[in-house]
Structure formats: structure tokens, C-alpha cells
Enzyme design. Structure first.
Site, PDB file in Angstrom:
ATOM      1  N   LYS A 189       5.178  -0.814  -3.998  1.00  0.00           N
ATOM      2  CA  LYS A 189       5.149  -1.664  -3.020  1.00  0.00           C
ATOM      3  C   LYS A 189       4.261  -2.909  -3.114  1.00  0.00           C
ATOM      4  O   LYS A 189       3.099  -2.588  -3.358  1.00  0.00           O
ATOM      5  CB  LYS A 189       4.746  -0.667  -1.782  1.00  0.00           C
ATOM      6  CG  LYS A 189       4.800  -1.544  -0.513  1.00  0.00           C
ATOM      7  CD  LYS A 189       4.655  -0.729   0.823  1.00  0.00           C
ATOM      8  CE  LYS A 189       4.580  -1.669   2.099  1.00  0.00           C
ATOM      9  NZ  LYS A 189       4.347  -1.113   3.178  1.00  0.00           N
TER      10      LYS A 189
ATOM     11  N   LYS B 210       9.798  -1.966  -3.557  1.00  0.00           N
ATOM     12  CA  LYS B 210       9.860  -2.866  -2.447  1.00  0.00           C
ATOM     13  C   LYS B 210       9.025  -3.988  -2.492  1.00  0.00           C
ATOM     14  O   LYS B 210       7.790  -4.022  -2.826  1.00  0.00           O
ATOM     15  CB  LYS B 210       9.361  -1.985  -1.126  1.00  0.00           C
ATOM     16  CG  LYS B 210       9.273  -2.673   0.185  1.00  0.00           C
ATOM     17  CD  LYS B 210       8.633  -1.484   1.138  1.00  0.00           C
ATOM     18  CE  LYS B 210       8.383  -2.365   2.606  1.00  0.00           C
ATOM     19  NZ  LYS B 210       7.699  -1.500   3.485  1.00  0.00           N
TER      20      LYS B 210
HETATM   21  C1  PBG Z   1       4.130  -0.492   6.993  1.00  0.00           C
HETATM   22  C2  PBG Z   1       5.505  -1.027   6.446  1.00  0.00           C
HETATM   23  C3  PBG Z   1       5.884  -2.333   6.204  1.00  0.00           C
HETATM   24  C4  PBG Z   1       7.068  -2.384   6.060  1.00  0.00           C
HETATM   25  C5  PBG Z   1       7.698  -0.877   5.939  1.00  0.00           C
HETATM   26  N1  PBG Z   1       6.699  -0.133   6.297  1.00  0.00           N
HETATM   27  C6  PBG Z   1       5.065  -3.519   6.371  1.00  0.00           C
HETATM   28  C7  PBG Z   1       3.775  -3.680   5.664  1.00  0.00           C
HETATM   29  O1  PBG Z   1       3.530  -3.057   4.796  1.00  0.00           O
HETATM   30  O2  PBG Z   1       2.951  -4.403   6.045  1.00  0.00           O
HETATM   31  C8  PBG Z   1       8.078  -3.424   5.750  1.00  0.00           C
HETATM   32  C9  PBG Z   1       9.373  -3.458   5.800  1.00  0.00           C
HETATM   33  C10 PBG Z   1      10.217  -4.858   6.185  1.00  0.00           C
HETATM   34  O3  PBG Z   1       9.387  -5.829   5.919  1.00  0.00           O
HETATM   35  O4  PBG Z   1      11.353  -4.502   6.325  1.00  0.00           O
HETATM   36  N2  PBG Z   1       3.582   0.583   6.223  1.00  0.00           N
END
Ligand code: PBG
Length: 330
Positions: A197, A255
């Protein structure tokens, strides 16, 4: 040898031959649909930066999930919008067995047992500071956060989640969560790990949806770069995925998706664990914005980008386009 000896265009002459030689197709079995749940009854609110995507109160979220299942979607990613007064820096609401997430899991599971529930495990929607972990002296505490994530995971498993989906990027949390789930007798509850991520600007609209962005106050980091990965790196993605697999992840995730197709591809080449990719909120919003302006054709852009994620190697794609894609390919 006569020119031209090989004519690849023969296999592109008409739609029938193009279909026969097409390697990758999108089907409903590829798609996971994110669902945003909020408090209340009879409420459906459009997210301002995500046109035609909504937050639902639980009664309507249940209806939405049933509809998704009837369309062929097999899994939903659940996220909750938590009231400000319930947020703190300790994850108190995150581990409330009667919290909105836990209630949503139970009610959705009861209403639509065949739908797989992937429950988001991270502190940010519950954090008054907008971070995925406990903040102390300007730092995000790793091991203390894992304790909360473990408790959270147990409450989700207890509520009926099929897969726990830790999206926080703390070190060691997959192994820790696996261990506590097993201890509590939830060895059949799976883990979809957000393994690779990245610290991405593409999460902006999601943070609007849940009002979960890091707050701008003294001694609180304004970004998530000490835990989410640096977009300039790829080898660390392999390291993170390797770690999560060794700690017990059933599915690993990359991601965002579109800017990280190379990462999906190296995941596919290196591991036998199923790979999920998350086509995130910003990827959704930018296509909508361009289509609204008349600069890109909505349907073809959605299909091309999502298909490219599949081609790169994703076994499943979490996408806000899920319903639209099924309409397009139907
Ligand atoms: C937070 C989380 C995020 C997303 C999924 N879980 C945002 C972040 O890490 O700030 C993002 C998903 C998206 O942008 O569609 N744990």
C-alpha cells in the site's frame, strides 16, 4: 522470405477473431465492491468528490449489498463513517463489539449470507487525528497499534466477517492478527492483507467519504509516509508481500492499482498467493471528472483501465466501478 511474412493484423480483422484470441476478460467474479456505511436510517448521501457513489445508512446498505449479489458480485469491502464524538487516539470505538462496523457485518451477513464480507481493519476512520495508528509525540506507534488491530479483528470475526482486511501498514500486524484470530477459534476467518500500500494522493476522495484525513495540528504527521510505502520504490513491495504471506495472509493486495501495474505484475511473477488490486477513489474520481468534461468516454475508459489491472495479474479488483462494469459487460 516474402515481406510481410507474419501479419499479426490477421487476428485483429473482426470482432469474432479478436474475441477468440483475447487473453483477459472482466467478469463479475473479478470484482469486489467497496460499501460505505454510516449511522442513521433511510439515508443515501452522495460523496462530494465521488460522483454517483454513496454512503448508506445500514438499512439501505443491506439493500445495496443484496443488489450487488444479484448482479454477480461475490464480495464487499466494508468501510464505516464514524461520528466525530466517537473518535479518539486510542481506537476505543474501533473495538466496540456493538460499533457500526460490527453491527453492519452482522446485519449484512444475516441478510445476504452468500456475500463475502471483507472488513476494513485500520484505526483511521475512528481516529480523532486521522491516522491508522496511535499517535504519540509525532510518531505512529507500531506495536501498540497492532494490539488494537488484533482486538478489532476479533470483533469483526465474531460479528461474522469472512475476511479481515488490514489496511494500516503496521509492521508485523498480519502475523499478530492471524495469531489472535486462531487463539479465539477463528481459524476459518481469512486475511486479505493490504501488503503493498503506497502513500498515494489517490486516496483523497476516500478520506472525504469517511472524513478520515490526517488533521493539521502540531505534533501530528500531516501524511502517512512513515507507514505507507514510497511511490518511488518497488523492491520494498516484494518485501512487504513476502512478509505478509509468511505471516499468514490468504490474499495480498496492491494499492492503488493503475499507477502500480508493475507492482501487480511482479507480485504475480513472484508469488502463488492470490492477488487483489484496489482501484482507489482517486482513480474513480479522475475518470468521472474527465468524462464529465467530455474529454474521455466514460465506459471505454473504465473498461480499459480495469482490464489493464487484470492483465497485469490481479485475481480480483476492488473497484467503485463494479456495478457499472457489470452493466457494460452484461
Ligand atoms: C485507510 C484506508 C484508505 C483507503 C482504504 N483504507 C485511505 C488511507 O490509507 O488514507 C483508500 C481507499 C480509496 O482511496 O479508495 N486505512
Amino acid at each position: 522470405m516474402e515481406f510481410p511474412d507474419t501479419r499479426p493484423r490477421r487476428l485483429r480483422q473482426n470482432a469474432s477473431i479478436r474475441a477468440l484470441v483475447q487473453e483477459n476478460w472482466l467478469t463479475p467474479n473479478d470484482l469486489l465492491a467497496p460499501v460505505f456505511v454510516m449511522e442513521g436510517k433511510g439515508l443515501k448521501e452522495e460523496i462530494s468528490s465521488m460522483p454517483n457513489y454513496f454512503r448508506f445508512s445500514l438499512d439501505l446498505a443491506v439493500k445495496e449489498v443484496k443488489e450487488l449479489y444479484s448482479m454477480g458480485i461475490k464480495g464487499v469491502m466494508l468501510f464505516v463513517k464514524v461520528a466525530d464524538e466517537l473518535k479518539d487516539n486510542a481506537g476505543t470505538e474501533a473495538i466496540n463489539p456493538l460499533g457500526l462496523m460490527q453491527t453492519a457485518i452482522t446485519e449484512i451477513k444475516n441478510a445476504c449470507p452468500e456475500m463475502l464480507i471483507f472488513s476494513d481493519v485500520a484505526m483511521d476512520p475512528y481516529s480523532s487525528l486521522g491516522h491508522d495508528g496511535i499517535v504519540q509525540d509525532g510518531k505512529i506507534l507500531n506495536d501498540d497499534t497492532c494490539e488494537i488491530l488484533g482486538e478489532m479483528a476479533i470483533t469483526h470475526a465474531e460479528a461474522g466477517a469472512d475476511f479481515i482486511a488490514p489496511s494500516d501498514m503496521m509492521d508485523g500486524r498480519i502475523g499478530f492478527i492471524r495469531e489472535v484470530l486462531d487463539e479465539e477459534g477463528y481459524e476459518d476467518t481469512g486475511i486479505l492483507a493490504y501488503s503493498a500500500k503506497y502513500a498515494s494522493c489517490f486516496y483523497g476522495p476516500f478520506r472525504d467519504a469517511l472524513d478520515s484525513a490526517p488533521v493539521d495540528v502540531k505534533n501530528v504527521p500531516t501524511d502517512k509516509k512513515t507507514y505507507q510505502m514510497n511511490p518511488g520504490n518497488s523492491r520494498v513491495a516484494l518485501q512487504e508481500m513476502e512478509l505478509d504471506i509468511s505471516e499468514g495472509a490468504d490474499i495480498i493486495m496492491v494499492k492503488p492499482a493503475l499507477s502500480y501495474l508493475d507492482i501487480i505484475s511482479i507480485a504475480k511473477q513472484n508469488f502463488n498467493t492470490p492477488i487483489a488490486a484496489y482501484q482507489v477513489s482517486g482513480e474513480y474520481s479522475m475518470i468521472h471528472a474527465a468524462a464529465q468534461k467530455g474529454w474521455l468516454d466514460y465506459d471505454s475508459t473504465v473498461l480499459e483501465t480495469t482490464l489493464s489491472i487484470k492483465r497485469a495479474g490481479a485475481d480480483m479488483i476492488a473497484t467503485y466501478f463494479a456495478k457499472d462494469i457489470i452493466r457494460m459487460i452484461g
